[in-house]
Design an enzyme around this catalytic site. Sequence first.
Site, PDB file in Angstrom:
ATOM      1  N   CYS A  34      31.906  16.569  -6.721  1.00  0.00           N
ATOM      2  CA  CYS A  34      31.731  17.879  -7.362  1.00  0.00           C
ATOM      3  C   CYS A  34      31.251  18.954  -6.392  1.00  0.00           C
ATOM      4  O   CYS A  34      30.795  20.015  -6.807  1.00  0.00           O
ATOM      5  CB  CYS A  34      30.783  17.764  -8.544  1.00  0.00           C
ATOM      6  SG  CYS A  34      31.511  16.848  -9.915  1.00  0.00           S
ATOM      7  N   ARG A  67      38.489   8.820   1.634  1.00  0.00           N
ATOM      8  CA  ARG A  67      37.277   9.338   2.263  1.00  0.00           C
ATOM      9  C   ARG A  67      37.368   9.329   3.784  1.00  0.00           C
ATOM     10  O   ARG A  67      38.132   8.557   4.362  1.00  0.00           O
ATOM     11  CB  ARG A  67      36.082   8.463   1.866  1.00  0.00           C
ATOM     12  CG  ARG A  67      35.861   8.371   0.356  1.00  0.00           C
ATOM     13  CD  ARG A  67      34.595   9.003  -0.070  1.00  0.00           C
ATOM     14  NE  ARG A  67      34.496   9.193  -1.510  1.00  0.00           N
ATOM     15  CZ  ARG A  67      33.533   9.907  -2.082  1.00  0.00           C
ATOM     16  NH1 ARG A  67      32.626  10.502  -1.338  1.00  0.00           N
ATOM     17  NH2 ARG A  67      33.485  10.062  -3.388  1.00  0.00           N
ATOM     18  N   ASP A 103      24.579  14.194   0.870  1.00  0.00           N
ATOM     19  CA  ASP A 103      24.661  13.310  -0.300  1.00  0.00           C
ATOM     20  C   ASP A 103      23.314  12.859  -0.857  1.00  0.00           C
ATOM     21  O   ASP A 103      23.180  12.700  -2.053  1.00  0.00           O
ATOM     22  CB  ASP A 103      25.509  12.078   0.061  1.00  0.00           C
ATOM     23  CG  ASP A 103      26.070  11.355  -1.166  1.00  0.00           C
ATOM     24  OD1 ASP A 103      26.627  12.048  -2.048  1.00  0.00           O
ATOM     25  OD2 ASP A 103      25.941  10.132  -1.250  1.00  0.00           O
ATOM     26  N   HIS A 126      20.262  12.277  -5.492  1.00  0.00           N
ATOM     27  CA  HIS A 126      21.670  12.446  -5.101  1.00  0.00           C
ATOM     28  C   HIS A 126      21.906  13.921  -4.769  1.00  0.00           C
ATOM     29  O   HIS A 126      22.517  14.652  -5.550  1.00  0.00           O
ATOM     30  CB  HIS A 126      22.550  11.983  -6.271  1.00  0.00           C
ATOM     31  CG  HIS A 126      24.006  11.843  -5.932  1.00  0.00           C
ATOM     32  ND1 HIS A 126      24.997  11.863  -6.901  1.00  0.00           N
ATOM     33  CD2 HIS A 126      24.654  11.664  -4.759  1.00  0.00           C
ATOM     34  CE1 HIS A 126      26.176  11.694  -6.329  1.00  0.00           C
ATOM     35  NE2 HIS A 126      26.004  11.581  -5.029  1.00  0.00           N
ATOM     36  N   SER A 145      29.214  12.998  -8.190  1.00  0.00           N
ATOM     37  CA  SER A 145      30.176  12.583  -7.175  1.00  0.00           C
ATOM     38  C   SER A 145      31.452  13.427  -7.266  1.00  0.00           C
ATOM     39  O   SER A 145      31.949  13.698  -8.362  1.00  0.00           O
ATOM     40  CB  SER A 145      30.527  11.111  -7.375  1.00  0.00           C
ATOM     41  OG  SER A 145      29.352  10.342  -7.296  1.00  0.00           O
ATOM     42  N   LYS A 165      24.150   4.248  -1.921  1.00  0.00           N
ATOM     43  CA  LYS A 165      23.748   4.386  -3.323  1.00  0.00           C
ATOM     44  C   LYS A 165      22.778   3.276  -3.744  1.00  0.00           C
ATOM     45  O   LYS A 165      21.812   3.499  -4.463  1.00  0.00           O
ATOM     46  CB  LYS A 165      24.980   4.408  -4.239  1.00  0.00           C
ATOM     47  CG  LYS A 165      25.936   5.557  -3.923  1.00  0.00           C
ATOM     48  CD  LYS A 165      25.239   6.869  -4.089  1.00  0.00           C
ATOM     49  CE  LYS A 165      25.808   8.037  -3.346  1.00  0.00           C
ATOM     50  NZ  LYS A 165      27.003   8.680  -3.699  1.00  0.00           N
ATOM     51  N   ARG A 212      33.703   3.232  -6.624  1.00  0.00           N
ATOM     52  CA  ARG A 212      32.546   2.518  -7.161  1.00  0.00           C
ATOM     53  C   ARG A 212      32.873   1.991  -8.550  1.00  0.00           C
ATOM     54  O   ARG A 212      33.653   2.585  -9.284  1.00  0.00           O
ATOM     55  CB  ARG A 212      31.335   3.462  -7.248  1.00  0.00           C
ATOM     56  CG  ARG A 212      30.632   3.703  -5.927  1.00  0.00           C
ATOM     57  CD  ARG A 212      29.384   4.559  -6.090  1.00  0.00           C
ATOM     58  NE  ARG A 212      29.709   5.905  -6.518  1.00  0.00           N
ATOM     59  CZ  ARG A 212      29.643   6.357  -7.753  1.00  0.00           C
ATOM     60  NH1 ARG A 212      29.219   5.580  -8.731  1.00  0.00           N
ATOM     61  NH2 ARG A 212      29.979   7.587  -8.034  1.00  0.00           N
ATOM     62  N   TYR A 266      34.516  -1.487  -0.869  1.00  0.00           N
ATOM     63  CA  TYR A 266      34.624  -0.031  -0.864  1.00  0.00           C
ATOM     64  C   TYR A 266      33.305   0.721  -0.923  1.00  0.00           C
ATOM     65  O   TYR A 266      32.459   0.444  -1.776  1.00  0.00           O
ATOM     66  CB  TYR A 266      35.493   0.436  -2.046  1.00  0.00           C
ATOM     67  CG  TYR A 266      36.063   1.806  -1.770  1.00  0.00           C
ATOM     68  CD1 TYR A 266      37.283   1.942  -1.121  1.00  0.00           C
ATOM     69  CD2 TYR A 266      35.354   2.955  -2.081  1.00  0.00           C
ATOM     70  CE1 TYR A 266      37.778   3.196  -0.813  1.00  0.00           C
ATOM     71  CE2 TYR A 266      35.842   4.212  -1.770  1.00  0.00           C
ATOM     72  CZ  TYR A 266      37.062   4.325  -1.141  1.00  0.00           C
ATOM     73  OH  TYR A 266      37.545   5.571  -0.830  1.00  0.00           O
TER      74      TYR A 266
HETATM   75  P1  GTP Z   1      30.551  12.634  -3.266  1.00  0.00           P
HETATM   76  O1  GTP Z   1      30.704  12.366  -1.822  1.00  0.00           O
HETATM   77  O2  GTP Z   1      31.423  11.809  -4.128  1.00  0.00           O
HETATM   78  O3  GTP Z   1      29.119  12.562  -3.727  1.00  0.00           O
HETATM   79  O4  GTP Z   1      31.135  14.129  -3.545  1.00  0.00           O
HETATM   80  P2  GTP Z   1      30.643  15.613  -3.176  1.00  0.00           P
HETATM   81  O5  GTP Z   1      29.714  16.105  -4.240  1.00  0.00           O
HETATM   82  O6  GTP Z   1      30.174  15.696  -1.790  1.00  0.00           O
HETATM   83  O7  GTP Z   1      31.977  16.475  -3.363  1.00  0.00           O
HETATM   84  P3  GTP Z   1      32.886  17.243  -2.272  1.00  0.00           P
HETATM   85  O8  GTP Z   1      32.162  18.367  -1.594  1.00  0.00           O
HETATM   86  O9  GTP Z   1      33.511  16.237  -1.405  1.00  0.00           O
HETATM   87  O10 GTP Z   1      33.991  17.907  -3.199  1.00  0.00           O
HETATM   88  C1  GTP Z   1      34.860  17.163  -3.993  1.00  0.00           C
HETATM   89  C2  GTP Z   1      36.032  17.992  -4.413  1.00  0.00           C
HETATM   90  O11 GTP Z   1      35.625  19.204  -5.029  1.00  0.00           O
HETATM   91  C3  GTP Z   1      36.948  18.350  -3.257  1.00  0.00           C
HETATM   92  O12 GTP Z   1      38.291  18.116  -3.630  1.00  0.00           O
HETATM   93  C4  GTP Z   1      36.701  19.824  -3.074  1.00  0.00           C
HETATM   94  O13 GTP Z   1      37.831  20.473  -2.594  1.00  0.00           O
HETATM   95  C5  GTP Z   1      36.305  20.307  -4.463  1.00  0.00           C
HETATM   96  N1  GTP Z   1      35.383  21.460  -4.361  1.00  0.00           N
HETATM   97  C6  GTP Z   1      34.245  21.500  -3.640  1.00  0.00           C
HETATM   98  N2  GTP Z   1      33.661  22.731  -3.706  1.00  0.00           N
HETATM   99  C7  GTP Z   1      34.445  23.476  -4.509  1.00  0.00           C
HETATM  100  C8  GTP Z   1      34.377  24.835  -4.969  1.00  0.00           C
HETATM  101  O14 GTP Z   1      33.462  25.604  -4.661  1.00  0.00           O
HETATM  102  N3  GTP Z   1      35.369  25.252  -5.804  1.00  0.00           N
HETATM  103  C9  GTP Z   1      36.391  24.415  -6.175  1.00  0.00           C
HETATM  104  N4  GTP Z   1      37.320  24.905  -6.999  1.00  0.00           N
HETATM  105  N5  GTP Z   1      36.503  23.140  -5.745  1.00  0.00           N
HETATM  106  C10 GTP Z   1      35.544  22.678  -4.926  1.00  0.00           C
HETATM  107  C1  SPV Z   2      29.675   9.067  -4.528  1.00  0.00           C
HETATM  108  O1  SPV Z   2      30.483   8.480  -5.244  1.00  0.00           O
HETATM  109  O2  SPV Z   2      28.781   9.823  -4.991  1.00  0.00           O
HETATM  110  C2  SPV Z   2      29.775   8.924  -3.061  1.00  0.00           C
HETATM  111  C3  SPV Z   2      30.714   7.947  -2.517  1.00  0.00           C
HETATM  112  O3  SPV Z   2      29.048   9.586  -2.344  1.00  0.00           O
HETATM  113  S1  SPV Z   2      30.163   6.314  -2.572  1.00  0.00           S
HETATM  114  O4  SPV Z   2      29.590   5.962  -1.288  1.00  0.00           O
HETATM  115  O5  SPV Z   2      31.329   5.449  -2.838  1.00  0.00           O
HETATM  116  O6  SPV Z   2      29.160   6.153  -3.596  1.00  0.00           O
HETATM  117 MN    MN Z   3      27.688  10.987  -3.584  1.00  0.00          MN
END
Ligand code: GTP
Ligand code: SPV
Ligand code: MN
Length: 645
Positions: A311, A428, A334, A287, A309, A267, A109, A258
């Site tokens: 996290c 992704r 999400d 979010h 994002s 979003k 983004r 993307y």
């Molecule tokens: P968006 O789709 O961008 O909104 O992201 P999201 O909040 O869904 O994040 P996601 O669960 O995909 O995690 C992103 C990264 O954080 C990945 O590389 C995970 O491996 C890492 N991660 C997630 N949960 C944990 C955790 O409990 N501990 C650690 N150390 N890393 C984590």
């Molecule tokens: C984020 O960035 O929080 C996502 C991926 O969930 S995107 O659809 O690119 O915004």
């Molecule tokens: Mn997101």
Amino acid sequence: MPEFHENIQTFVPIYEKKRNQSPTDFGLTNHIRGVIVTNGTTNDLIPEVKSFIEEAVLLCQPDDIHICDGSERENRLLLKKLQENGTILPLPKYENCWLARTNPRDVARVESKTFICTERKEDAVPTHKLFETGNLGNWISPDDMNMAIRLRFPNCMKGRTMYVIPYSMGPVGSPLSKIGIEITDSAYVVTSMRIMTRMGKPVLDSLRNNSEFVKCLHSVGSPANGVIEMESWPCDPERTIILHKPSENLIVSYGSGYGGNSLLGKKCFALRIGSTIAKREGWLAEHMLIMGITNPKGEKKYITAAFPSACGKTNLAMMTPTLPGYKIECVGDDIAWMKFDSEGVLRAINPENGFFGVAPGTSNSTNPIAMQSIFKNTIFTNVASTSDGGVYWEGMENEIDENIDITDWLGKKWNKNSGKPAAHPNSRFCTPASNCPIIDSAWEDPKGVPISAILFGGRRPAGVPLVYEANNWTHGVFIGACMRSEATAAAEHQGKVIMHDPFAMRPFFGYNFGHYLSHWLSMEKRGKVPKIFHVNWFRKGSDGKFMWPGYGENSRVLDWIVRRIDGEECYRDSAIGRIPTINGLNLNNLEYNVNISEIFSIPKDFWIEEIKNIQKYFHNQMSADDLPYEIFDQLNALSRRVEAL
Ligand code: GTP
Ligand code: SPV
Ligand code: MN
């Protein structure tokens, strides 16, 4: 897979023939402004949709128009076309899975090029100090938005097909759902929107009962100098812009194919436009993931969680609990739309239909449920591929054979000693939610699920404890307002700076953050508000390692949260909120070496610095008019409690 390709063959010639016909061959019945409709019919369109398409046709001058019906046949046709253009490659190791490689300049983004358009600037963003650049959203005037469109869109679809995507955010026909029409020149967007939303003919039909929809216009763009860097992934990074006009329920996105830049239901609609609709109608568009937690006694609760994002939302929403007797079910990973019902219960729906999840870090040890979901009907973007027709990314080291060759996300042979990642950090998977083995039985319930707690969290390497509970709703809203987190690859930010990211919504506010805070504070008067918590899986010790194992072990934190919702006295007060008592957190059989007093420590120096940072942020980002006094009071009270440490 073979059957799949054979079927396509029979459709393509018909389609190609139609493209070469002139409007008159069709007796002018199925055209819009002289441009032939090769799929679908204008008879299906309500006048409002037809005139939106007409405007877009006049502006963008596509070669032909394809009104998406959402059928399997259409999907196969588009995948075939994408494959022929080299945009996607088949992944024969799995069932109907594909790999897209983007232009390396179009990988995330672009927050700096994302704007909210209102007459008055203060409706879109807080009135920040002139010498500071506000980071709670970018404002654009209606004149400038028109100019931005006029400088980019005319003729931008020449030589291309214009796709019209009717889609619903939320189950089709649910009173909580909203409809969008996305016009795009990207078949990748169509196939992705088919996964991420409910898309196609049923949505057009439902518009006959309620003609309201969000207008979304998207083009991958055509660069001013006429040079397309990468034929298989056209885009215009120099001139990328993402525009939102809440007063007209209008989204206009140019230059990027993307994720959040192009899949406009996510979003742009569900959060930016969604938050403005929610403000108007008295609900919340956030979010947040939504998950069901069943405790060993068989009692089930739903919670939501807002993390920035990349996290950990997808990971938490699908976690495999290590604590015995617990069961997790996923409603969404999400976005949550939350509204009080007539009984004053806060209910949430997931407006999406799929997961657009971060690939790196996903593995059978971290997120086995995701691994069981993503190898069917999935489009991967910017992951690495393997010589046996599969995918690879950082975190999958133990899941591939030794003798497999890896091709990186750029299409080059990858060497693990190169020091470069094989997959892009923001690569992704785009997977239907129905693939998820723990999808909640109520995930499509039009009423939504009742919410008992809201979690905020982020990546905080220092100072912030594993979990704490807000003293009350206002304190909880304050905690959301103060959220900060380390930057990730989800947007264009460089390095690991700790950024302010209130409510994990900083890139997604559709209106003035100060007004958003007032709206949140007012929810307490509308119904029974859930408890609020803050979590941090990412605190690091002096050795630089995570102090907490995370992932499935986070069930221990959820267990404490659930017991707090039930009113168990397993907490003590601290300067920043309620934290578990010494034995409050269930650490039975935890194998990871956790220093529990360290992970709950509240270092005075750190928090004095943190408060200064927050004060400065509020002061620079918004005027006293924008910041509700309740938040100001909370900051002063926190400051006094920390001083007393
Ligand atoms: P968006 O789709 O961008 O909104 O992201 P999201 O909040 O869904 O994040 P996601 O669960 O995909 O995690 C992103 C990264 O954080 C990945 O590389 C995970 O491996 C890492 N991660 C997630 N949960 C944990 C955790 O409990 N501990 C650690 N150390 N890393 C984590
Ligand atoms: C984020 O960035 O929080 C996502 C991926 O969930 S995107 O659809 O690119 O915004
Ligand atoms: Mn997101």
